[in-house]
Motif scaffolding. Structure first.
Motif, PDB file in Angstrom:
ATOM      1  N   ASP A 135      11.565  14.916  68.773  1.00 50.00           N
ATOM      2  CA  ASP A 135      11.702  13.500  68.244  1.00 50.00           C
ATOM      3  C   ASP A 135      10.435  12.618  68.153  1.00 50.00           C
ATOM      4  N   ARG A 136      10.573  12.100  66.855  1.00 50.05           N
ATOM      5  CA  ARG A 136       9.081  11.808  66.408  1.00 50.05           C
ATOM      6  C   ARG A 136       9.133  10.048  66.531  1.00 50.05           C
ATOM      7  N   THR A 137      10.475   9.477  67.176  1.00 51.72           N
ATOM      8  CA  THR A 137      10.552   8.085  67.019  1.00 51.72           C
ATOM      9  C   THR A 137      10.352   7.359  68.210  1.00 51.72           C
ATOM     10  N   MET A 138       9.909   8.148  69.423  1.00 46.04           N
ATOM     11  CA  MET A 138       9.913   7.509  70.646  1.00 46.04           C
ATOM     12  C   MET A 138       8.908   6.613  70.852  1.00 46.04           C
ATOM     13  N   GLU A 139       8.916   5.735  71.708  1.00 48.99           N
ATOM     14  CA  GLU A 139       8.159   4.580  71.988  1.00 48.99           C
ATOM     15  C   GLU A 139       8.134   4.131  73.529  1.00 48.99           C
ATOM     16  N   ILE A 140       6.976   3.725  73.842  1.00 44.95           N
ATOM     17  CA  ILE A 140       6.743   3.462  75.520  1.00 44.95           C
ATOM     18  C   ILE A 140       6.594   1.973  75.600  1.00 44.95           C
ATOM     19  N   SER A 141       7.271   1.311  76.258  1.00 44.15           N
ATOM     20  CA  SER A 141       7.403  -0.103  76.205  1.00 44.15           C
ATOM     21  C   SER A 141       7.652  -0.619  77.784  1.00 44.15           C
TER      22      SER A 141
ATOM     23  N   GLU B  90       2.530  -7.386  79.798  1.00 47.83           N
ATOM     24  CA  GLU B  90       3.333  -6.440  79.544  1.00 47.83           C
ATOM     25  C   GLU B  90       2.670  -5.557  78.832  1.00 47.83           C
ATOM     26  N   ILE B  91       3.021  -4.162  78.622  1.00 48.82           N
ATOM     27  CA  ILE B  91       2.432  -3.101  78.030  1.00 48.82           C
ATOM     28  C   ILE B  91       3.550  -2.619  77.116  1.00 48.82           C
ATOM     29  N   SER B  92       3.368  -2.457  75.826  1.00 52.70           N
ATOM     30  CA  SER B  92       4.414  -1.995  74.975  1.00 52.70           C
ATOM     31  C   SER B  92       4.027  -1.567  73.565  1.00 52.70           C
ATOM     32  N   GLY B  93       4.950  -0.826  72.982  1.00 47.58           N
ATOM     33  CA  GLY B  93       4.811  -0.404  71.636  1.00 47.58           C
ATOM     34  C   GLY B  93       3.902   0.754  71.598  1.00 47.58           C
ATOM     35  N   ILE B  94       3.956   1.456  72.502  1.00 46.99           N
ATOM     36  CA  ILE B  94       2.928   2.650  72.489  1.00 46.99           C
ATOM     37  C   ILE B  94       3.426   3.976  71.804  1.00 46.99           C
ATOM     38  N   ARG B  95       3.037   3.999  70.589  1.00 52.48           N
ATOM     39  CA  ARG B  95       3.624   5.193  69.788  1.00 52.48           C
ATOM     40  C   ARG B  95       2.613   6.027  68.878  1.00 52.48           C
TER      41      ARG B  95
END
Lengths: 159, 159, 159, 159, 159, 159
Positions: free
Chosen positions: E134-140, F138-143
């Motif tokens: 999966d190349r679309t993952m995101e941490i948020s 908030e921390i987000s958008g990590i990709r």
């Protein structure tokens, strides 16, 4: 642009790109010393305590620290070291301990920082083991004394 | 028995027992310096590169290294540090950089080694960032300048 | 000169020079075991607690420890590992847990120490998770069972 | 709920809550051994190489590893150790090396894992330094031999 | 003086002095999430691969990272943590994984950073194990959701 | 067999074998952000505190964390990084800080995890330095936003 390679064109600290540099055999030698009272040197050399334990502990600490250099120095590249040796010699003329480290690698960057970190940590370890009996100790003379390999060529300070 | 506390009665290195020592507030201050060519100091102070990046990187490295002291120095006790500060000042008279670290804890042992490790690592980091433009640098004068708390009482070297 | 390669000609410990050795594909396999009471093995295997959590935690700990080998073993060379696997199997005959690790690299030195460190740390992690219910546990039989690559050639102990 | 304290009521691994436990003085002692060929023991004891370097390097490695226990064992609590000693004795009857570690702390949990990690790492370091001359070595007998302090009271295995 | 506590009166970063602060019981809870394709979630939940291995590996990584917080975050104080738990739940509505960490200590500073570091590292570990499919993952959504103990009192965000 | 490469055919987590993969030049870029109150951004940008100290501390922390990736993420391969840069830009539109990391290596595996770990740790460091004045961050958008080198070829997300 800065002439300091560890800063980018906005003066921001970064780890410089070495991906275009060839991996070559590299050696660096560093020296330093811990000066102390003569009586402290005597306690290590002539006392009941075998000198081996103090000196060998500091030598081991220096070798292990060389492997941690990239953990400690923010912009150092991690490197696979191929050799590390640390030699500590008691010296009545200082009085104190003369410390020398030699580090080798085959890689794209030099190993001066690894050699300096080994010397520095060996001196700190001597300091730690002797501080209960001597408050006057000082670490000094930590410098690179020779360097071979890499684009800038061989180089030797007055060792 | 050896008068060296880090060796047991057979001369074997060990981490000394501090379980009977009271946890008290302790402070240690250490100093050291990196000497370099005047031109190097100018590159950091007057060049296009903001001095902030070189100096602040080395200060941060010193603070982080203080927290790694027990990992680096074999017989140091791990301690919960309550404060670490590292201050680096360019100094034309050296010429070079004067480095100072202050460390505080509330614990059974002193924090001289943490302060010395902070100073030492800050100096190594300066060296790393400047080595491309100066081969003559040397780290020296690393010593404890004051210490408060603990059984041995307050103590100040000539700072 | 000593026949022990990790000591120099003065008997001083050092990290041996591997800079002249060729980087080749190398594999090492190590084994070991944690013996425990049958009831402990049952608690892990048949109890309400899924065995997965105890065993998988220890396997992960072993893999991560393999990567820390050069940090722990003073004279080990840092290496870029290309594979690590750790397998833990409950064994009624011991009774206890049989642990096996396989490590691969392409480098100038072997990876026996990485495999042994993985096995050892996996056993320690099992011990930690089970020590509240069993005081009789023991870690034993940690050894290299096979090794390929490098000058000394392939080699297999009775696995 | 599992009877395994390191698993929560869903069988998930976690670091158990010790915030309600009193900080008390605690001591743990662990033992283990490295068995090797008699000739290997002779090389360390009677050869030109001073036994000091091999044994003292392994003792130092064990002490340093005790301080890294919480880094290696996933569910171990970080602890401020107040004493660590590691003793290695050559033993003709094994033949091999008998390793013992004693660790002390004042804290809410015991230090068995720190003592076991010290013994284990000291054995691994001996193995590393001797593996070039002996392929038959084995690490075994790693266990806790005594423990004092804490709710479960004093306890001594057959040492 | 800056209103930012981590800067001294000259704007220099330092580790703030907590030596005058009382050690009290403290708890912090943090949350975050990894979003991914539904098919990725299915591969972990319904595929042949037991979900346990992916999720438990990430939970263990989060727990271990909490203990490394002061190593990673330059101005964080080292703390003796008394509890760490990390819980990862697959969530079809995201789709992805909801991550929660709870950390406890008895000390002079809070443990928000430890809880945030645990959540962040657990998310990174999930990402690592799933990135091949999966190349679309995101941490948020990484944030503190509650905090108790310390001078600033109890506090709860909308969890 | 699982389609998840980090699990073996029994669903066990392992570090995948990359010994057959060619070492090629690889680059990965990752992004993320810390959102905060406008007043927090102002405190960093317009207040008495020079923005440099907050931002440069977080950039350095990100660079150092990239080098620790294999220590933190259980199944990541250790890699010799050839470049790391981290750039943090205040952004009024968020409001908050936009974080970007670029990592390069010549090796058998990609460096996405190193870039993500750098972004993540830089965000955590900003959070740590600002948490005393802002509870809403908030921390987000990590990709991963782009990736070149390796078998799967070049790839760019919408940056």
């Amino acid at each position: 642009m800065s002439e300091l390679t560890h800063l980018d064109d906005q003066g921001r600290a970064h780890m410089v790109d070495v991906s275009g540099k060839e991996a070559t055999a590299r050696v660096a030698t560093a020296r330093g010393r811990l000066t102390c009272a003569s009586a402290t040197l005597d306690a290590v050399r002539k006392g009941k305590a075998p000198k081996g334990a103090v000196i060998s502990t500091a030598e081991i600490a220096g070798i292990m620290a060389a492997k941690r250099t990239a953990d400690l120095i923010p912009l150092c590249h991690p490197l696979a070291l191929s050799k590390v040796s640390v030699t500590i010699a008691p010296d009545d003329d200082l009085p104190g301990f003369a410390v020398k480290a030699e580090v080798r690698t085959t890689g794209p960057t030099g190993v001066e920082m690894e050699a300096l970190t080994a010397v520095s940590t060996a001196c700190l370890t001597l300091f730690d083991m002797l501080k209960a009996i001597d408050r006057t100790m000082e670490i000094s003379g930590i410098r690179v004394v020779s360097k071979t390999g890499g684009k800038s060529g061989d180089w030797g300070a007055v060792a």
